[in-house]
Write a protein that holds these residues in place. Structure first.
Motif, PDB file in Angstrom:
ATOM      1  N   GLN A 229       0.881  -1.383  -0.133  1.00 35.92           N
ATOM      2  CA  GLN A 229      -0.187  -0.068  -0.166  1.00 35.92           C
ATOM      3  C   GLN A 229       0.807   1.282   0.058  1.00 35.92           C
ATOM      4  N   LEU A 230       2.104   1.303   0.809  1.00 33.64           N
ATOM      5  CA  LEU A 230       2.980   2.155   0.970  1.00 33.64           C
ATOM      6  C   LEU A 230       3.412   2.562  -0.370  1.00 33.64           C
ATOM      7  N   PHE A 231       3.802   1.402  -1.319  1.00 32.51           N
ATOM      8  CA  PHE A 231       4.398   1.686  -2.644  1.00 32.51           C
ATOM      9  C   PHE A 231       3.387   2.436  -3.449  1.00 32.51           C
ATOM     10  N   PHE A 232       2.315   1.757  -3.432  1.00 32.14           N
ATOM     11  CA  PHE A 232       1.186   2.551  -4.449  1.00 32.14           C
ATOM     12  C   PHE A 232       0.867   4.069  -4.259  1.00 32.14           C
ATOM     13  N   LYS A 233       0.943   4.192  -2.845  1.00 33.93           N
ATOM     14  CA  LYS A 233       0.644   5.506  -2.457  1.00 33.93           C
ATOM     15  C   LYS A 233       1.800   6.407  -2.978  1.00 33.93           C
TER      16      LYS A 233
END
Length: 417
Positions: free
Chosen positions: A5-9
């Motif tokens: 999720q952090l990567f996509f954000k």
């Protein structure tokens, strides 16, 4: 927040900053003088292809379609949308120019689409200027920046509060410009002329936000109503299909069931869906159930049928499946033929509102989100149950089945009155 999720954000944030830097556009229209009656060309960007959003905005579109400016010219309406919505915008909503787009168009495709939009207006006798570009997605994406950069509209309306929110912010930025503050810094708040609604804080229906936008543009408020998203031919086809498949008679009652939302956690398990259908069938020997799942969900449908037990023999008579080839308009027409509908928070809720079909809706109570997308007839033709548990798969089944039984009793009593 997990690593994925952090990567996509971070990825989305990087793309946003890149697109804003390369294609950032500042609309130059004076928001204090904004008047829908003086516009000539409005472009709607609906690239996410969401059917429910389109249904909710049909009141707004109908108002625009009826406008004639001081020069006696009708407003020219353009829409950019994926294939699944093209027929709706062109043939049902009556837009003048509808351009089909891929879901994630690149720069070259967007440039071509913009050229087609402008040329269509010129061919119809309008100028090559765009008055308003409107995008309803909560987050601006690179494609939105590119569209604005290419079309160069006088005004921009959207829902991404990172870009702008209201007249006060614009006036403040203009004052800052007069004071010699860096232009790019001062104008950051004016990339959107109008914030349609704050997706994190707006506590009314989205349809109301569009009413407020219309009033801001000098239009008289009117009672919100949705335009049905099907033609007479599509309605006749749906009626014939149900008459054939379910042996629907004058005194029978058919209830649509939509167990599937956009997110998997907002969907019922096949077992629970089968139990809902069972409640519908057992409530009266006159009732039928229409499973509102497109045939692409074949695995899910098979599991529902397998969970029906002895009732699976009723599939094709009292339990009806969607036609193998169904468009969004076919879906809307089928729902309009139903006497009632039971389902989760998704497009079918709003489609049912367009023809006042009585319904029982199950929502995840995500603060303002469940209010923004509440059915138009809540408290009248729509009963809404909201759960704090975001995962419908873990909700105690009786919290769904008991209200279903009560809804069916009310529906049957209404029919007998």
């Amino acid at each position: 927040m997990g690593t994925k999720q952090l990567f996509f954000k971070l990825r989305d944030k990087t793309r946003f900053m890149w697109a804003r830097s390369k294609f950032g556009y500042i609309p130059n229209g004076d928001v204090a003088k904004f008047d829908f009656n003086e516009l000539e060309h409005v472009v709607i960007l609906k690239l996410d292809g969401k059917l429910g959003d389109t249904q909710v905005m049909t009141h707004f579109y109908s108002q625009l379609r009826s406008l004639t400016n001081a020069a006696g010219r009708k407003l020219f309406l353009s829409a950019v949308c994926p294939k699944n919505l093209k027929h709706i915008y062109k043939d049902i909503l009556g837009f003048d120019c509808v351009i089909e787009s891929s879901r994630k168009p690149k720069e070259k495709e967007i440039e071509l689409i913009c050229e087609q939009i402008i040329q269509a207006a010129v061919d119809a006798g309008y100028s090559d200027k765009i008055d308003l570009v409107l995008s309803t997605e909560p987050n601006y994406r690179p494609r939105d920046f590119i569209f604005n950069h290419c079309l160069k509209p006088k005004y921009v309306a959207g829902c991404d509060k990172r870009l702008s929110d209201n007249l006060v912010a614009r006036a403040a930025s203009q004052a800052a410009l007069s004071g010699g503050i860096d232009e790019q810094v001062a104008r950051k708040a004016t990339e959107i002329s109008f914030l349609l609604y704050d997706v994190d804080a707006y506590d009314k229906r989205v349809s109301q936000a569009f009413c407020e936008f219309m009033q801001l543009g000098k239009l008289e408020p009117s009672l919100v109503s949705y335009k049905p998203l099907f033609t007479e031919e599509e309605l006749e086809h749906a009626q014939n299909y149900l008459a054939c498949e379910s042996k629907k008679t004058q005194d029978s009652l058919i209830v649509g069931v939509n167990p599937s939302g956009a997110a998997k956690i907002r969907s019922f398990t096949p077992e629970l869906t089968a139990a809902i259908i069972s409640k519908i069938i057992s409530s009266s020997d006159k009732t039928r159930a229409l499973l509102l799942c497109h045939r692409g969900m074949s695995d899910y449908i098979d599991k529902v049928i397998a969970s029906l037990g002895e009732l699976k023999d009723l599939v094709g008579t009292r339990i009806v499946l969607m036609p193998k080839e169904s468009t969004p308009c076919d879906l809307a027409a089928l729902i309009s033929c139903c006497d009632g509908q039971i389902g989760v928070d998704t497009a079918t809720v709003h489609i049912a509102c367009a023809t006042s079909v009585r319904q029982l809706c199950f929502y995840h109570n995500v603060t303002t989100n469940s209010l923004q997308w509440a059915p138009l007839g809540e408290g009248d033709t729509a009963e809404v149950l909201r759960f704090s548990d975001a995962n419908f798969n873990t909700i105690e089944p009786n919290l769904i089945l008991n209200p279903t039984a009560e809804f069916m009793n009310k529906l049957l009593a209404t029919q007998n009155d």
